[in-house]
Design a protein around this motif. Sequence first.
Motif, short mmCIF file in Angstrom:
data_model
loop_
_atom_site.label_atom_id
_atom_site.label_comp_id
_atom_site.label_asym_id
_atom_site.label_seq_id
_atom_site.Cartn_x
_atom_site.Cartn_y
_atom_site.Cartn_z
N ASP A 254 0.86 -1.18 0.00
CA ASP A 254 0.00 0.00 0.00
C ASP A 254 0.90 1.22 0.00
O ASP A 254 1.48 1.58 1.02
N ALA A 255 1.00 1.85 -1.16
CA ALA A 255 1.86 3.02 -1.31
C ALA A 255 1.05 4.32 -1.25
O ALA A 255 1.50 5.35 -1.75
N GLY A 256 -0.13 4.25 -0.68
CA GLY A 256 -0.96 5.45 -0.57
C GLY A 256 -1.92 5.55 -1.74
O GLY A 256 -2.97 4.91 -1.74
N ASP A 257 -1.56 6.31 -2.74
CA ASP A 257 -2.42 6.50 -3.91
C ASP A 257 -2.42 5.30 -4.85
O ASP A 257 -3.26 5.21 -5.74
N VAL A 258 -1.46 4.40 -4.69
CA VAL A 258 -1.36 3.22 -5.55
C VAL A 258 -1.22 1.98 -4.66
O VAL A 258 -0.41 1.95 -3.75
N ILE A 259 -2.02 0.97 -4.96
CA ILE A 259 -1.94 -0.31 -4.27
C ILE A 259 -1.34 -1.31 -5.25
O ILE A 259 -1.81 -1.43 -6.39
N VAL A 260 -0.31 -2.02 -4.81
CA VAL A 260 0.38 -2.99 -5.67
C VAL A 260 0.18 -4.39 -5.11
O VAL A 260 0.40 -4.62 -3.92
N HIS A 261 -0.24 -5.30 -5.97
CA HIS A 261 -0.40 -6.71 -5.61
C HIS A 261 0.64 -7.50 -6.39
O HIS A 261 0.68 -7.42 -7.62
N VAL A 262 1.47 -8.26 -5.68
CA VAL A 262 2.47 -9.12 -6.31
C VAL A 262 2.11 -10.56 -5.97
O VAL A 262 2.09 -10.93 -4.79
N PHE A 263 1.80 -11.35 -6.97
CA PHE A 263 1.32 -12.71 -6.79
C PHE A 263 2.29 -13.74 -7.35
O PHE A 263 3.08 -13.44 -8.24
N ARG A 264 2.13 -14.98 -6.89
CA ARG A 264 2.63 -16.13 -7.64
C ARG A 264 1.55 -16.43 -8.67
O ARG A 264 0.36 -16.15 -8.44
N PRO A 265 1.87 -17.01 -9.82
CA PRO A 265 0.89 -17.19 -10.90
C PRO A 265 -0.38 -17.95 -10.48
O PRO A 265 -1.49 -17.56 -10.86
N GLU A 266 -0.23 -19.01 -9.70
CA GLU A 266 -1.40 -19.80 -9.30
C GLU A 266 -2.34 -19.00 -8.41
O GLU A 266 -3.57 -19.09 -8.53
N VAL A 267 -1.79 -18.22 -7.52
CA VAL A 267 -2.59 -17.42 -6.60
C VAL A 267 -3.27 -16.29 -7.36
O VAL A 267 -4.45 -15.98 -7.13
#
Length: 131
Positions: free
Chosen positions: A97-110
Amino acid sequence: MTESPNLAASPSTLPNVEGEDFVRLILTALEDAKAEETIHIDLAGKSSLADAMVVTQGRSHRHVNAIADRLVQALKDSGHGRARVEGLPACDWVLIDAGDVIVHVFRPEVRAFYNLEKIWSADRPVERLVV
């Protein structure tokens, strides 16, 4: 001849990146970390949580961890050291959670299981007037 000392800029002296430049900073950090299949979703008018969401993936637990670490470091280096990070112990899904931008980093299956792109990219249904 004397050389000038190498002075590193402190976070307080760095310019505060906003808007499109902030998203570009995040996307560049993800690209540098070799993140795969990165998607930027504009949330303006869809949510009060953030202005944008970025969904990306790494090939393994270790790669997801490296991507998240690289992004958090890039945010700190640019003066945005207040990003909150969740999910690092397991590294299946790391949320930054970078404030104005939310970043999701996944493994491919998830990523395939949760399919956030479909949820947040869908257009809102048109409101119907009751007559």
